[in-house]
Design an enzyme around this catalytic site. Structure first.
Site, PDB file in Angstrom:
ATOM      1  N   HIS A   1       0.825  -1.217   0.000  1.00  0.00           N
ATOM      2  CA  HIS A   1       0.000   0.000   0.000  1.00  0.00           C
ATOM      3  C   HIS A   1       0.861   1.271   0.000  1.00  0.00           C
ATOM      4  O   HIS A   1       0.522   2.255   0.662  1.00  0.00           O
ATOM      5  CB  HIS A   1      -0.953   0.026   1.206  1.00  0.00           C
ATOM      6  CG  HIS A   1      -1.960  -1.067   1.220  1.00  0.00           C
ATOM      7  ND1 HIS A   1      -3.261  -0.895   0.808  1.00  0.00           N
ATOM      8  CD2 HIS A   1      -1.872  -2.369   1.603  1.00  0.00           C
ATOM      9  CE1 HIS A   1      -3.918  -2.042   0.944  1.00  0.00           C
ATOM     10  NE2 HIS A   1      -3.092  -2.954   1.426  1.00  0.00           N
TER      11      HIS A   1
ATOM     12  N   ASN B   1     -10.380  -2.864   2.563  1.00  0.00           N
ATOM     13  CA  ASN B   1     -10.099  -2.808   1.124  1.00  0.00           C
ATOM     14  C   ASN B   1     -11.394  -2.538   0.358  1.00  0.00           C
ATOM     15  O   ASN B   1     -12.479  -2.529   0.939  1.00  0.00           O
ATOM     16  CB  ASN B   1      -9.530  -4.150   0.640  1.00  0.00           C
ATOM     17  CG  ASN B   1      -8.044  -4.292   0.907  1.00  0.00           C
ATOM     18  OD1 ASN B   1      -7.355  -3.312   1.202  1.00  0.00           O
ATOM     19  ND2 ASN B   1      -7.546  -5.506   0.782  1.00  0.00           N
TER      20      ASN B   1
ATOM     21  N   TYR C   1       0.923  -4.302  11.828  1.00  0.00           N
ATOM     22  CA  TYR C   1       0.830  -2.866  11.515  1.00  0.00           C
ATOM     23  C   TYR C   1       1.704  -2.019  12.447  1.00  0.00           C
ATOM     24  O   TYR C   1       2.548  -1.254  11.991  1.00  0.00           O
ATOM     25  CB  TYR C   1      -0.637  -2.398  11.560  1.00  0.00           C
ATOM     26  CG  TYR C   1      -1.413  -2.936  10.377  1.00  0.00           C
ATOM     27  CD1 TYR C   1      -1.531  -2.207   9.203  1.00  0.00           C
ATOM     28  CD2 TYR C   1      -1.993  -4.189  10.410  1.00  0.00           C
ATOM     29  CE1 TYR C   1      -2.205  -2.707   8.099  1.00  0.00           C
ATOM     30  CE2 TYR C   1      -2.664  -4.700   9.315  1.00  0.00           C
ATOM     31  CZ  TYR C   1      -2.776  -3.957   8.168  1.00  0.00           C
ATOM     32  OH  TYR C   1      -3.429  -4.459   7.081  1.00  0.00           O
TER      33      TYR C   1
HETATM   34  C1  HEM Z   1      -2.114 -11.110   7.548  1.00  0.00           C
HETATM   35  C2  HEM Z   1      -2.448 -10.316   6.574  1.00  0.00           C
HETATM   36  C3  HEM Z   1      -1.940  -8.922   6.449  1.00  0.00           C
HETATM   37  C4  HEM Z   1      -0.781  -8.374   6.903  1.00  0.00           C
HETATM   38  C5  HEM Z   1       0.318  -9.055   7.697  1.00  0.00           C
HETATM   39  C6  HEM Z   1      -0.781  -6.984   6.501  1.00  0.00           C
HETATM   40  C7  HEM Z   1       0.251  -6.105   6.728  1.00  0.00           C
HETATM   41  C8  HEM Z   1       0.289  -4.809   6.298  1.00  0.00           C
HETATM   42  C9  HEM Z   1       1.399  -3.913   6.441  1.00  0.00           C
HETATM   43  C10 HEM Z   1       2.737  -4.292   7.070  1.00  0.00           C
HETATM   44  C11 HEM Z   1       1.046  -2.722   5.944  1.00  0.00           C
HETATM   45  C12 HEM Z   1       1.872  -1.456   5.888  1.00  0.00           C
HETATM   46  C13 HEM Z   1       1.430  -0.559   7.014  1.00  0.00           C
HETATM   47  C14 HEM Z   1       2.283   0.665   7.167  1.00  0.00           C
HETATM   48  O1  HEM Z   1       3.432   0.689   6.732  1.00  0.00           O
HETATM   49  O2  HEM Z   1       1.775   1.632   7.780  1.00  0.00           O
HETATM   50  C15 HEM Z   1      -0.301  -2.844   5.491  1.00  0.00           C
HETATM   51  C16 HEM Z   1      -1.035  -1.836   4.958  1.00  0.00           C
HETATM   52  C17 HEM Z   1      -2.371  -1.952   4.676  1.00  0.00           C
HETATM   53  N1  HEM Z   1      -3.132  -3.107   4.732  1.00  0.00           N
HETATM   54 FE1  HEM Z   1      -2.546  -4.891   5.296  1.00  0.00          FE
HETATM   55  N2  HEM Z   1      -1.933  -6.717   5.844  1.00  0.00           N
HETATM   56  C18 HEM Z   1      -2.665  -7.878   5.784  1.00  0.00           C
HETATM   57  C19 HEM Z   1      -3.874  -8.046   5.217  1.00  0.00           C
HETATM   58  C20 HEM Z   1      -4.692  -7.031   4.850  1.00  0.00           C
HETATM   59  C21 HEM Z   1      -6.079  -7.145   4.538  1.00  0.00           C
HETATM   60  C22 HEM Z   1      -6.905  -8.441   4.567  1.00  0.00           C
HETATM   61  C23 HEM Z   1      -6.513  -5.898   4.270  1.00  0.00           C
HETATM   62  C24 HEM Z   1      -7.908  -5.458   3.935  1.00  0.00           C
HETATM   63  C25 HEM Z   1      -8.900  -5.742   4.715  1.00  0.00           C
HETATM   64  C26 HEM Z   1      -5.414  -4.986   4.419  1.00  0.00           C
HETATM   65  C27 HEM Z   1      -5.480  -3.616   4.256  1.00  0.00           C
HETATM   66  C28 HEM Z   1      -4.413  -2.772   4.368  1.00  0.00           C
HETATM   67  C29 HEM Z   1      -4.474  -1.361   4.078  1.00  0.00           C
HETATM   68  C30 HEM Z   1      -5.698  -0.583   3.654  1.00  0.00           C
HETATM   69  C31 HEM Z   1      -3.193  -0.846   4.265  1.00  0.00           C
HETATM   70  C32 HEM Z   1      -2.749   0.580   4.024  1.00  0.00           C
HETATM   71  C33 HEM Z   1      -2.936   1.411   5.272  1.00  0.00           C
HETATM   72  C34 HEM Z   1      -2.548   2.831   4.959  1.00  0.00           C
HETATM   73  O3  HEM Z   1      -3.187   3.422   4.076  1.00  0.00           O
HETATM   74  O4  HEM Z   1      -1.601   3.345   5.583  1.00  0.00           O
HETATM   75  N3  HEM Z   1      -4.313  -5.704   4.772  1.00  0.00           N
HETATM   76  N4  HEM Z   1      -0.748  -4.128   5.696  1.00  0.00           N
END
Ligand code: HEM
Length: 508
Positions: free
Chosen positions: A67, A145, A355
């Site tokens: 992202h 999402n 996160y």
């Molecule tokens: C085990 C599964 C998942 C892991 C380990 C994971 C991990 C991460 C990580 C490490 C980031 C970066 C956050 C940052 O640097 O601030 C991120 C961002 C994000 N993830 Fe996940 N994620 C997973 C699944 C999902 C799922 C299922 C969704 C949707 C429901 C999702 C939605 C998002 C969104 C929207 C962001 C961006 C947040 C922002 O705009 O700063 N992720 N995720």
């Protein structure tokens, strides 16, 4: 352009704010380095130059591991005071929902998942839909999402799915062969792939898409009773998508069309809105269902679990600074308020660790002291120090006491708002799959309920990418699609010029 020999100050009006360095010293000449004579060499004691250039050298922080490309806007959420026809308090004691008309400030970050910070916003990719509610009980982040399901159901597979989708470690190109290699060995991804390769995989812009919490959460009421919950954001702008050909044309001239669209809509007073709805289930295993309510590769059928409206979000303010509000904002699934809770969804538990872990690395250990991440309430902790500490959190009466318990006037524990929520959990410690995987049924149902143009688009998009994969991977994918729906599998096979063999049909 100032004259080489001047100090660059000639045109300065006396009433304009003047430049200083970070130490507060006025800057008299911002055009010329300090040198011995007009041809140099430059001197090293020039604090003003060294500060300017070494700060520039440190302008970037690591981009998000996923992202990375995104855009933030601010606004408000207005509660209906009800959840469907019932008072909200029946299900949750969270204060932001209970009172009709109550407004809570929000910040939202839309994003794509796979590309880097400057990549195309017209990519076929899920869109992030992360909302920070700034409530009187502290922040609540709903990190979702634009598609209702996900590729995998266990967090331990997340680095693998992302490595497969990200560029090849040698060629640094996104390779369909690697993507479908992983997906063909991950049958639970079929439902998500069916959404992603349909028109929904490239929203026209950030305003014309729905949002989903995807994982299963809980709500808890004042009596300490919990229910399972799925969150949905319904776009009041309607749903619009791009075909691959339209997306190709957009990204040929502009990589950031969706950020531009959102920014300009808000600047012109055309404020986008989304209605927040929930689906609710009693908090148990639901053996009567053919899927597990804690499985994020499944949707909950809306005829059995109707969408219940709870409030409306309006975005009405743009960022003032992209870096401070977009690069430094930090969302996480662990950020909940009283009255909202986790479920045992294995993805959600893994996400909740990930996160804040990445944000301590990406932004720094005091990331929560940055204005964009601070709650509107005053944080009062005994946490101290660390790199870039900006202030000392709120203290108790006695500033000498930064520990608890104490009889000398330090901070004390808060009182609980309602009865504690204490579900019983027991089971064998194990490594195993959910028993109700049912990987194909909902993908097939989704395929069958699509209008013809969506089905055509889905097959075209899959065939275009799958044709770049090796034959055995193509065959495995066809076998999966046949299991979802015979017509689905046959049409993909036809597009790839592969004859559907009896053995494929039998296993399907
Ligand atoms: C085990 C599964 C998942 C892991 C380990 C994971 C991990 C991460 C990580 C490490 C980031 C970066 C956050 C940052 O640097 O601030 C991120 C961002 C994000 N993830 Fe996940 N994620 C997973 C699944 C999902 C799922 C299922 C969704 C949707 C429901 C999702 C939605 C998002 C969104 C929207 C962001 C961006 C947040 C922002 O705009 O700063 N992720 N995720």
């Amino acid at each position: 352009m100032s004259d080489q020999s001047s100090n660059g100050n000639n045109g300065k009006k006396q009433d304009q704010p003047f430049l200083t360095n970070r130490q507060g010293h006025p800057v008299y000449d911002n055009q010329n380095s300090r040198t011995v004579g007009d041809r140099g060499p430059a001197t090293l004691e020039n604090y003003q130059f060294l500060e300017k250039i070494s700060h520039f050298d440190r302008e970037r922080i690591p981009e998000r591991v996923v992202h990375a490309r995104g855009f933030v806007a601010h606004g408000e959420f207005e509660a209906y005071g009800t959840i469907g026809d019932e008072p909200a308090a029946k299900y949750t004691r969270a204060k932001l929902f209970g009172e009709k008309g109550k407004k809570t400030p929000v910040s939202i970050r839309f994003s794509t998942v796979i590309g880097g910070r400057d990549s195309s916003e017209a990519a076929r990719d899920p869109r992030g839909f992360a909302v920070k509610f700034r409530t009187e009980d502290g922040n609540w982040d709903l990190v979702g999402n634009n598609l209702p399901v996900f590729f995998i159901r266990d967090a331990i597979k997340f680095p693998d799915v992302i490595h497969a989708l990200k560029p090849d470690p040698v060629t640094f190109r996104q390779e369909p062969n690697r993507i479908f290699d992983f997906m063909s060995m991950t049958p639970e991804s079929m439902h998500m792939l069916t959404w992603l390769f349909s028109p929904r995989g490239i929203p026209k812009n950030y305003r014309t898409q729905d949002g989903f919490g995807v994982n299963t959460y809980k709500m808890v009421n004042a009596e300490g009773q919990g229910v399972l919950v799925k969150y949905h954001w319904k776009s009041q702008q309607g749903i619009e998508s791009l075909t691959q050909a339209e997306a190709n044309a957009v990204q040929a001239t502009d990589l950031g069309h969706a950020s531009k669209d959102l920014f300009e809509a808000i600047e012109s007073g055309e404020y986008p809105k989304w209605e927040l709805c929930v689906q609710i289930m009693s908090d148990d295993d639901h053996p009567e269902l053919d899927f597990d309510p804690l499985d994020d590769t499944k949707t909950w059928p809306e005829d059995q679990f109707p969408l219940l409206p709870v409030g409306m979000m309006t975005l009405n303010r743009n960022v003032e600074n992209f870096f401070a509000e977009n690069e430094q904002i930090a969302f996480g699934t662990g950020v909940l308020v009283d009255g909202l809770d986790f479920s045992d969804d294995k993805m959600l538990v893994g996400r909740t660790f990930s996160y804040s872990d990445t944000q301590r690395y990406r932004v720094g250990s005091n990331y929560l002291q940055l204005p964009v991440n601070q709650p509107i309430t005053q944080p009062r902790t005994n946490q101290r120090d660390g790199q870039m500490t900006y202030y000392v959190d709120g203290k108790g009466e006695n500033p000498h006491v930064n520990y608890e318990p104490s009889s000398l006037g330090g901070l004390t524990e808060a009182e609980e708002n309602g009865k504690p929520y204490e579900p019983m959990i027991s089971g064998k410690l194990t490594r195993s799959k959910l028993s109700r995987t049912n990987d194909y049924q909902q993908a097939g149902e989704r395929y069958r309920t699509m209008p013809d143009f969506e089905r055509d688009d889905l097959v075209l998009n899959l065939v275009t990418l799958l044709s770049q994969a090796e034959r055995h991977i193509q065959e495995l994918m066809i076998a999966h699609f046949l299991k979802c729906d015979q017509d689905y599998g046959r049409r993909v096979a036809e597009g790839l010029n592969i004859e559907v063999s009896e053995s494929m049909v039998e296993t399907a």
